[in-house]
Design an enzyme around this catalytic site. Sequence first.
Site, PDB file in Angstrom:
ATOM      1  N   ARG A 178     -21.005  43.374  -4.029  1.00 13.40           N
ATOM      2  CA  ARG A 178     -21.951  42.814  -4.993  1.00 13.40           C
ATOM      3  C   ARG A 178     -21.816  41.299  -5.075  1.00 13.40           C
ATOM      4  O   ARG A 178     -22.756  40.613  -5.460  1.00 13.40           O
ATOM      5  CB  ARG A 178     -21.698  43.403  -6.385  1.00 13.40           C
ATOM      6  N   ASN A 194     -24.461  34.021  -9.054  1.00 16.99           N
ATOM      7  CA  ASN A 194     -24.907  33.880 -10.444  1.00 16.99           C
ATOM      8  C   ASN A 194     -25.940  32.784 -10.639  1.00 16.99           C
ATOM      9  O   ASN A 194     -26.535  32.685 -11.710  1.00 16.99           O
ATOM     10  CB  ASN A 194     -23.699  33.680 -11.363  1.00 16.99           C
ATOM     11  N   ARG A 230     -21.232  44.277 -23.343  1.00 18.27           N
ATOM     12  CA  ARG A 230     -22.272  43.354 -22.861  1.00 18.27           C
ATOM     13  C   ARG A 230     -23.602  43.487 -23.619  1.00 18.27           C
ATOM     14  O   ARG A 230     -24.633  43.777 -23.054  1.00 18.27           O
ATOM     15  CB  ARG A 230     -22.520  43.534 -21.372  1.00 18.27           C
ATOM     16  N   CYS A 235     -20.704  47.678 -19.124  1.00 25.38           N
ATOM     17  CA  CYS A 235     -20.155  47.827 -17.772  1.00 25.38           C
ATOM     18  C   CYS A 235     -18.635  47.879 -17.904  1.00 25.38           C
ATOM     19  O   CYS A 235     -18.094  47.866 -19.013  1.00 25.38           O
ATOM     20  CB  CYS A 235     -20.609  46.679 -16.869  1.00 25.38           C
TER      21      CYS A 235
HETATM   22  C1  EPZ Z   1     -22.786  35.793 -16.803  1.00 23.80           C
HETATM   23  O1  EPZ Z   1     -22.827  37.035 -17.465  1.00 23.80           O
HETATM   24  C2  EPZ Z   1     -22.282  36.087 -15.398  1.00 23.80           C
HETATM   25  N1  EPZ Z   1     -23.224  36.960 -14.707  1.00 23.80           N
HETATM   26  C3  EPZ Z   1     -20.912  36.761 -15.460  1.00 23.80           C
HETATM   27  O2  EPZ Z   1     -20.446  36.932 -14.131  1.00 23.80           O
HETATM   28  C4  EPZ Z   1     -19.958  35.817 -16.195  1.00 23.80           C
HETATM   29  O3  EPZ Z   1     -18.709  36.443 -16.341  1.00 23.80           O
HETATM   30  C5  EPZ Z   1     -20.518  35.460 -17.581  1.00 23.80           C
HETATM   31  O4  EPZ Z   1     -21.851  34.905 -17.450  1.00 23.80           O
HETATM   32  C6  EPZ Z   1     -19.659  34.440 -18.313  1.00 23.80           C
HETATM   33  O5  EPZ Z   1     -19.544  33.279 -17.550  1.00 23.80           O
HETATM   34  C7  EPZ Z   1     -24.351  36.420 -14.173  1.00 23.80           C
HETATM   35  O6  EPZ Z   1     -24.596  35.229 -14.264  1.00 23.80           O
HETATM   36  C8  EPZ Z   1     -25.271  37.366 -13.469  1.00 23.80           C
HETATM   37  P1  EPZ Z   1     -22.571  35.885 -21.280  1.00 23.80           P
HETATM   38  P2  EPZ Z   1     -23.560  37.133 -18.916  1.00 23.80           P
HETATM   39  O7  EPZ Z   1     -23.875  36.229 -21.882  1.00 23.80           O
HETATM   40  O8  EPZ Z   1     -24.712  36.232 -18.965  1.00 23.80           O
HETATM   41  C9  EPZ Z   1     -21.324  38.200 -25.235  1.00 23.80           C
HETATM   42  C10 EPZ Z   1     -19.466  38.045 -12.324  1.00 23.80           C
HETATM   43  O9  EPZ Z   1     -18.335  38.515 -12.151  1.00 23.80           O
HETATM   44  N2  EPZ Z   1     -22.763  38.341 -25.466  1.00 23.80           N
HETATM   45  O10 EPZ Z   1     -22.192  34.433 -21.139  1.00 23.80           O
HETATM   46  O11 EPZ Z   1     -23.765  38.568 -19.216  1.00 23.80           O
HETATM   47  C11 EPZ Z   1     -20.857  39.004 -24.037  1.00 23.80           C
HETATM   48  O12 EPZ Z   1     -20.592  40.342 -24.393  1.00 23.80           O
HETATM   49  C12 EPZ Z   1     -20.192  38.256 -13.637  1.00 23.80           C
HETATM   50  O13 EPZ Z   1     -20.087  37.357 -11.479  1.00 23.80           O
HETATM   51  C13 EPZ Z   1     -23.215  38.853 -26.681  1.00 23.80           C
HETATM   52  O14 EPZ Z   1     -22.423  39.198 -27.549  1.00 23.80           O
HETATM   53  O15 EPZ Z   1     -22.400  36.572 -19.849  1.00 23.80           O
HETATM   54  C14 EPZ Z   1     -19.616  38.266 -23.612  1.00 23.80           C
HETATM   55  O16 EPZ Z   1     -18.533  38.696 -24.411  1.00 23.80           O
HETATM   56  C15 EPZ Z   1     -19.380  39.125 -14.601  1.00 23.80           C
HETATM   57  N3  EPZ Z   1     -24.544  38.972 -26.882  1.00 23.80           N
HETATM   58  C16 EPZ Z   1     -19.939  36.808 -23.951  1.00 23.80           C
HETATM   59  O17 EPZ Z   1     -21.033  36.843 -24.878  1.00 23.80           O
HETATM   60  C17 EPZ Z   1     -25.473  38.584 -25.936  1.00 23.80           C
HETATM   61  O18 EPZ Z   1     -26.679  38.693 -26.177  1.00 23.80           O
HETATM   62  C18 EPZ Z   1     -20.375  35.970 -22.749  1.00 23.80           C
HETATM   63  O19 EPZ Z   1     -21.432  36.669 -22.110  1.00 23.80           O
HETATM   64  C19 EPZ Z   1     -24.993  38.070 -24.716  1.00 23.80           C
HETATM   65  C20 EPZ Z   1     -23.643  37.939 -24.496  1.00 23.80           C
END
Ligand code: EPZ
Length: 427
Positions: free
Chosen positions: A405, A23, A128, A123
């Site tokens: 992955r 990440n 997401r 996903c």
């Molecule tokens: C990153 O995903 C990581 N992926 C995820 O790891 C990790 O679980 C997540 O951060 C939380 O720590 C990478 O870094 C590639 P978020 P990301 O935006 O950026 C909501 C793994 O297993 N949200 O912090 O997609 C979202 O739906 C993966 O390695 C919105 O509503 O996570 C979630 O409920 C899985 N609108 C929450 O925020 C947005 O525009 C946190 O998502 C963006 C996010």
Amino acid sequence: MDKIIIRGGKRLSGAVPISGAKNAALTLLPCALLTDEPLTLRNLPRLADIDTFQHLMNQFGVSTTIAGSRPEDFGRVMTLEATRITSNVAPYDLVRKMRASILVLGPMLARMGEATVSLPGGCAIGNRPIDLHLKALEALGAQIELASGYVRAIAPDGGLPGGRYSFPMVSVGATENAVMAAVTARGKSTLHNVAREPEIVDLCNMLGAMGAKIEGVGTSELVIHGVPRLHGATYRVMTDRIEAGSYACAAAITGGEVLLQNAKIEEMEATAQALRDAGLHLEPRPEGLFVGTNGALRPITLATAPYPGFATDMQAQLMALLCRADGTSVLTETIFENRYMHVPELNRMGAHIETSGKTAVVHGVSGLSGAEVMATDLRASMSLVIAGLAAQGETQVHRLYHLDRGYERLEEKLALLGADVERLSDD
Ligand code: EPZ
């Protein structure tokens, strides 16, 4: 498709090399778009997601070369050169394979003044959305258009002015896109309530090495003074704190011990505290982090939260460990809406877990039994592997591509610790 066969019951012990963080790598790679000079990333993990991202960068005309790694080495060195960008479109067939492709939006917009990226679908773990990515880029001055499943971002007269944005909720990816867009904006940008994960710090540190001016790194407010251009750099990807925590759970569930080479406890304090509360002994060492068991595992109660809280990416792995605790644990998943896909499969292995909405109640059981199980998403798959290591008999985990992955050469690393594992084709 491949599967992994685990014959459980072996006590794991020894040292395991922890790879570069997936990440972190997935947000460092697109930074190559921000300069026409070479960006060299060291300690890049050998993962399917990294290969997919490399292919996406090649689609844009970015040249990538892998240097200096023998097949038996863990990690790779990759140099990316975005001297000339020949496309600023990230197509559906690549984005659908890996949601993190959305992280090209900010840097491509900054470099080219316009970027078009297929909307990443949801996903297994949730829908997401990327609304916060888009709102942050708009606050920096971008014009956003949505059409035919794509998002198109345009900078007025070819350059972003910069601006202020306060995130209504913490988002790792949206923070990353906003930072990558802001570093070469015409003016100053102030971002409030940003994600503080170590991977964000890694991103800011590397951008700083490329000439970016970012204040407040590691805090929830970033002030970014746009600079006309960034230069190339050579940067080492940070160690994967989630992989480290995963192997800690793997060793602990077998009553074993493990030296997590290159792991830094200061990047995984919440995980470390949870493991201590569960009865494990943790000891930082010069070469990494030692994790040992001393007696029975204790039940714990915790909720996932944005950093520095307990990482959602560790929830499934910790749950597997707690299946063997003396008592009942209560876990609450606050980040994603569907991140208990490992529960039915763990219960098929003899676990006793009840879920209701965001909460999972994990009743410790005296033993787990091997079974054929199906991987559904990256961390759920690792949870099943961890359970299989302690289960009586044989466990087969199908659809190993989920694991590939995020876990570099998993079966080899487990074998280093004395596990009885075998990888076979599932055809
Ligand atoms: C990153 O995903 C990581 N992926 C995820 O790891 C990790 O679980 C997540 O951060 C939380 O720590 C990478 O870094 C590639 P978020 P990301 O935006 O950026 C909501 C793994 O297993 N949200 O912090 O997609 C979202 O739906 C993966 O390695 C919105 O509503 O996570 C979630 O409920 C899985 N609108 C929450 O925020 C947005 O525009 C946190 O998502 C963006 C996010």
